[in-house]
Design an enzyme around this catalytic site. Structure first.
Site, mmCIF file in Angstrom:
data_model
loop_
_atom_site.group_PDB
_atom_site.id
_atom_site.type_symbol
_atom_site.label_atom_id
_atom_site.label_comp_id
_atom_site.label_asym_id
_atom_site.label_seq_id
_atom_site.Cartn_x
_atom_site.Cartn_y
_atom_site.Cartn_z
ATOM 1 N N ARG A 232 -8.532 -8.472 4.208
ATOM 2 C CA ARG A 232 -8.876 -7.147 4.743
ATOM 3 C C ARG A 232 -10.391 -6.979 4.912
ATOM 4 N NH1 ARG A 232 -6.429 -1.705 2.077
ATOM 5 N NH2 ARG A 232 -7.903 -2.022 0.384
ATOM 6 N N ARG B 176 -14.474 -4.991 1.064
ATOM 7 C CA ARG B 176 -14.664 -4.067 -0.063
ATOM 8 C C ARG B 176 -14.819 -4.866 -1.349
ATOM 9 N NH1 ARG B 176 -9.940 0.393 0.366
ATOM 10 N NH2 ARG B 176 -9.829 -0.037 -1.846
ATOM 11 N N ARG C 248 -6.115 -4.998 -10.034
ATOM 12 C CA ARG C 248 -5.572 -3.739 -9.502
ATOM 13 C C ARG C 248 -4.037 -3.772 -9.526
ATOM 14 N NH1 ARG C 248 -8.247 -3.375 -3.899
ATOM 15 N NH2 ARG C 248 -7.363 -1.291 -3.720
#
Ligand code: AMP
Length: 211
Positions: free
Chosen positions: A127, A157, A168
Protein backbone atom coordinates in the site's frame (compact mmCIF):
# COMPACT_ATOMS: atom_id res chain seq x y z
CA UNK A 1 -28.06 4.63 8.89
CA UNK A 2 -25.54 3.90 11.64
CA UNK A 3 -22.87 1.46 10.57
CA UNK A 4 -19.73 0.16 12.23
CA UNK A 5 -17.18 -1.35 9.87
CA UNK A 6 -15.16 -4.08 11.54
CA UNK A 7 -12.18 -5.88 10.06
CA UNK A 8 -8.41 -6.09 10.34
CA UNK A 9 -6.26 -3.17 9.22
CA UNK A 10 -6.17 -3.31 5.42
CA UNK A 11 -9.42 -5.28 5.07
CA UNK A 12 -10.85 -2.47 2.95
CA UNK A 13 -12.88 -0.54 5.54
CA UNK A 14 -11.72 2.86 4.29
CA UNK A 15 -12.37 1.99 0.64
CA UNK A 16 -15.86 0.69 1.37
CA UNK A 17 -16.65 3.60 3.72
CA UNK A 18 -15.91 6.05 0.91
CA UNK A 19 -18.28 4.23 -1.46
CA UNK A 20 -20.97 4.13 1.25
CA UNK A 21 -20.52 7.83 1.95
CA UNK A 22 -21.37 8.69 -1.67
CA UNK A 23 -24.26 6.21 -1.88
CA UNK A 24 -25.93 6.98 1.46
CA UNK A 25 -24.77 10.60 2.04
CA UNK A 26 -23.52 10.02 5.55
CA UNK A 27 -19.98 10.83 6.76
CA UNK A 28 -17.16 8.34 7.21
CA UNK A 29 -15.65 8.74 10.64
CA UNK A 30 -12.22 7.20 10.68
CA UNK A 31 -10.49 7.52 14.05
CA UNK A 32 -7.20 6.60 12.31
CA UNK A 33 -7.61 9.53 9.87
CA UNK A 34 -8.49 11.91 12.72
CA UNK A 35 -5.40 10.85 14.69
CA UNK A 36 -3.09 10.98 11.65
CA UNK A 37 -4.32 14.52 10.86
CA UNK A 38 -3.42 15.56 14.41
CA UNK A 39 0.05 13.99 14.05
CA UNK A 40 0.56 15.82 10.73
CA UNK A 41 -0.41 19.15 12.35
CA UNK A 42 1.91 18.33 15.28
CA UNK A 43 -0.89 19.45 17.62
CA UNK A 44 -0.57 18.62 21.34
CA UNK A 45 -2.86 15.60 20.74
CA UNK A 46 -0.79 14.60 17.69
CA UNK A 47 2.45 14.76 19.67
CA UNK A 48 0.84 12.71 22.43
CA UNK A 49 -0.26 9.85 20.11
CA UNK A 50 2.48 9.72 17.44
CA UNK A 51 4.63 7.03 19.07
CA UNK A 52 1.56 4.86 19.72
CA UNK A 53 0.46 5.08 16.07
CA UNK A 54 3.96 4.38 14.76
CA UNK A 55 4.13 1.22 16.88
CA UNK A 56 0.68 0.04 15.76
CA UNK A 57 -0.59 0.02 19.35
CA UNK A 58 -3.95 1.46 20.46
CA UNK A 59 -4.43 4.92 21.95
CA UNK A 60 -6.44 5.01 25.19
CA UNK A 61 -10.16 4.22 25.17
CA UNK A 62 -10.87 7.40 27.11
CA UNK A 63 -9.18 9.63 24.55
CA UNK A 64 -10.80 7.90 21.57
CA UNK A 65 -14.27 8.03 23.14
CA UNK A 66 -13.92 11.76 23.73
CA UNK A 67 -12.87 12.33 20.09
CA UNK A 68 -15.73 10.20 18.74
CA UNK A 69 -18.42 11.69 20.96
CA UNK A 70 -17.45 15.22 19.87
CA UNK A 71 -17.42 14.17 16.23
CA UNK A 72 -20.82 12.43 16.37
CA UNK A 73 -22.42 15.63 17.64
CA UNK A 74 -21.46 17.54 14.50
CA UNK A 75 -24.32 18.44 12.15
CA UNK A 76 -23.32 16.13 9.30
CA UNK A 77 -23.96 13.09 11.54
CA UNK A 78 -27.67 13.89 11.95
CA UNK A 79 -28.74 11.30 9.35
CA UNK A 80 -26.20 8.71 10.33
CA UNK A 81 -22.53 7.81 10.01
CA UNK A 82 -20.08 5.11 9.09
CA UNK A 83 -17.58 4.29 11.82
CA UNK A 84 -14.29 3.07 10.39
CA UNK A 85 -11.67 1.83 12.84
CA UNK A 86 -13.85 2.45 15.89
CA UNK A 87 -14.75 0.79 18.21
CA UNK A 88 -11.61 -1.32 18.60
CA UNK A 89 -12.07 -2.62 22.15
CA UNK A 90 -14.99 -3.82 24.27
CA UNK A 91 -14.82 -0.68 26.50
CA UNK A 92 -15.01 1.47 23.35
CA UNK A 93 -18.07 -0.52 22.16
CA UNK A 94 -19.70 -0.05 25.57
CA UNK A 95 -18.85 3.66 25.45
CA UNK A 96 -20.40 3.89 21.97
CA UNK A 97 -23.59 2.21 23.23
CA UNK A 98 -23.82 4.94 25.86
CA UNK A 99 -23.20 7.73 23.31
CA UNK A 100 -25.87 6.34 20.95
CA UNK A 101 -28.35 5.99 23.79
CA UNK A 102 -27.78 9.60 24.81
CA UNK A 103 -28.29 10.60 21.17
CA UNK A 104 -31.48 8.52 20.98
CA UNK A 105 -30.07 6.34 18.19
CA UNK A 106 -30.67 2.61 18.20
CA UNK A 107 -30.49 1.31 14.61
CA UNK A 108 -26.94 0.02 14.48
CA UNK A 109 -25.37 -2.50 12.10
CA UNK A 110 -21.87 -3.92 12.64
CA UNK A 111 -20.44 -5.22 9.37
CA UNK A 112 -17.19 -7.19 9.39
CA UNK A 113 -15.14 -7.18 6.19
CA UNK A 114 -13.35 -10.51 6.60
CA UNK A 115 -9.90 -11.11 5.07
CA UNK A 116 -7.25 -13.63 6.17
CA UNK A 117 -4.09 -12.32 7.82
CA UNK A 118 -1.61 -13.42 5.13
CA UNK A 119 -3.62 -11.64 2.43
CA UNK A 120 -3.57 -8.54 4.64
CA UNK A 121 0.23 -8.61 4.98
CA UNK A 122 0.57 -8.83 1.19
CA UNK A 123 -1.94 -6.01 0.66
CA UNK A 124 -0.58 -3.60 3.25
CA UNK A 125 3.13 -3.94 2.49
CA UNK A 126 2.19 -2.96 -1.09
CA UNK A 127 0.00 0.00 0.00
CA UNK A 128 1.12 3.55 -0.82
CA UNK A 129 -0.48 6.90 -0.01
CA UNK A 130 -0.22 10.18 -1.94
CA UNK A 131 1.43 12.91 0.12
CA UNK A 132 -0.65 15.56 -1.68
CA UNK A 133 -4.22 14.24 -2.05
CA UNK A 134 -4.20 11.27 0.36
CA UNK A 135 -5.37 8.79 -2.29
CA UNK A 136 -4.40 5.20 -1.55
CA UNK A 137 -2.88 2.94 -4.16
CA UNK A 138 -0.75 -0.19 -4.33
CA UNK A 139 2.62 -0.88 -5.91
CA UNK A 140 0.86 -3.86 -7.48
CA UNK A 141 -1.39 -1.41 -9.39
CA UNK A 142 0.92 1.60 -9.72
CA UNK A 143 4.61 0.67 -9.49
CA UNK A 144 5.71 4.31 -10.03
CA UNK A 145 6.38 6.72 -7.15
CA UNK A 146 3.87 9.35 -8.34
CA UNK A 147 0.10 9.53 -7.71
CA UNK A 148 -2.08 8.76 -10.76
CA UNK A 149 -4.67 11.25 -9.49
CA UNK A 150 -2.58 14.40 -8.88
CA UNK A 151 1.08 13.55 -9.54
CA UNK A 152 1.97 13.90 -5.83
CA UNK A 153 4.71 11.78 -4.30
CA UNK A 154 3.63 8.35 -3.04
CA UNK A 155 4.91 7.13 0.30
CA UNK A 156 4.51 4.14 2.60
CA UNK A 157 2.80 4.78 5.95
CA UNK A 158 5.16 4.06 8.85
CA UNK A 159 2.62 1.59 10.20
CA UNK A 160 2.46 -0.30 6.87
CA UNK A 161 5.91 -1.85 7.38
CA UNK A 162 5.68 -5.65 7.74
CA UNK A 163 6.77 -5.81 11.40
CA UNK A 164 4.20 -3.17 12.37
CA UNK A 165 1.48 -4.82 10.28
CA UNK A 166 2.01 -8.10 12.13
CA UNK A 167 1.80 -6.21 15.41
CA UNK A 168 -1.40 -4.44 14.28
CA UNK A 169 -2.91 -7.83 13.37
CA UNK A 170 -1.97 -9.19 16.80
CA UNK A 171 -3.51 -6.12 18.45
CA UNK A 172 -6.65 -6.64 16.33
CA UNK A 173 -7.07 -10.29 17.26
CA UNK A 174 -6.48 -9.57 20.96
CA UNK A 175 -8.57 -6.43 21.36
CA UNK A 176 -10.97 -6.00 18.46
CA UNK A 177 -11.98 -9.52 17.38
CA UNK A 178 -14.00 -9.94 20.64
CA UNK A 179 -16.35 -7.25 19.28
CA UNK A 180 -17.72 -9.84 16.87
CA UNK A 181 -19.23 -11.76 19.79
CA UNK A 182 -20.34 -8.52 21.40
CA UNK A 183 -22.35 -7.46 18.33
CA UNK A 184 -23.56 -11.01 17.64
CA UNK A 185 -25.14 -10.94 21.10
CA UNK A 186 -26.84 -7.66 20.21
CA UNK A 187 -28.14 -9.30 17.00
CA UNK A 188 -26.57 -6.61 14.77
CA UNK A 189 -23.50 -8.44 13.40
CA UNK A 190 -23.04 -9.21 9.68
CA UNK A 191 -20.03 -10.55 7.78
CA UNK A 192 -19.00 -9.93 4.18
CA UNK A 193 -16.19 -11.62 2.27
CA UNK A 194 -13.45 -9.01 1.85
CA UNK A 195 -11.36 -11.09 -0.56
CA UNK A 196 -13.68 -10.24 -3.46
CA UNK A 197 -13.19 -7.30 -5.83
CA UNK A 198 -14.13 -3.91 -4.34
CA UNK A 199 -17.47 -3.70 -6.24
CA UNK A 200 -18.55 -7.16 -5.10
CA UNK A 201 -17.76 -6.35 -1.47
CA UNK A 202 -19.75 -3.13 -1.82
CA UNK A 203 -22.72 -5.01 -3.32
CA UNK A 204 -22.72 -7.35 -0.30
CA UNK A 205 -22.58 -4.40 2.09
CA UNK A 206 -25.51 -2.76 0.31
CA UNK A 207 -27.53 -5.97 0.69
CA UNK A 208 -26.81 -5.93 4.43
CA UNK A 209 -27.75 -2.26 4.79
CA UNK A 210 -30.98 -2.71 2.84
CA UNK A 211 -31.95 -5.88 4.71
P1 AMP B 1 -6.30 2.84 11.28
O1 AMP B 1 -6.05 3.80 10.18
O2 AMP B 1 -7.76 2.68 11.61
O3 AMP B 1 -5.63 1.50 11.06
O4 AMP B 1 -5.65 3.47 12.62
C1 AMP B 1 -4.28 3.77 12.68
C2 AMP B 1 -3.82 3.80 14.12
O5 AMP B 1 -4.54 4.79 14.87
C3 AMP B 1 -4.04 2.51 14.89
O6 AMP B 1 -3.02 1.56 14.67
C4 AMP B 1 -4.06 3.02 16.34
O7 AMP B 1 -2.75 3.34 16.78
C5 AMP B 1 -4.81 4.34 16.21
N1 AMP B 1 -6.28 4.16 16.32
C6 AMP B 1 -7.22 4.36 15.35
N2 AMP B 1 -8.45 4.11 15.80
C7 AMP B 1 -8.30 3.73 17.10
C8 AMP B 1 -9.22 3.32 18.12
N3 AMP B 1 -10.53 3.23 17.87
N4 AMP B 1 -8.71 3.00 19.33
C9 AMP B 1 -7.39 3.11 19.60
N5 AMP B 1 -6.47 3.46 18.68
C10 AMP B 1 -6.91 3.77 17.44
Amino acid sequence: MHVILLGTPGAGKGTQAKLMMVQYRVPQISTGDILRAEVKKASPLGRQVKAVLDAGELVSDELILKIVENRLHERDCRNGFILDGFPRTIPQAQGLDGILKRMGEMDLKAIEIAVEDEAIVKRLTARRVCAECGQMTSVLINPKDRCENCGGKLFQRDDDKEETIRNRLRVYHENTAPLIGYYQQQGVYHMVNGLQPVDAVFAEIQRVINS
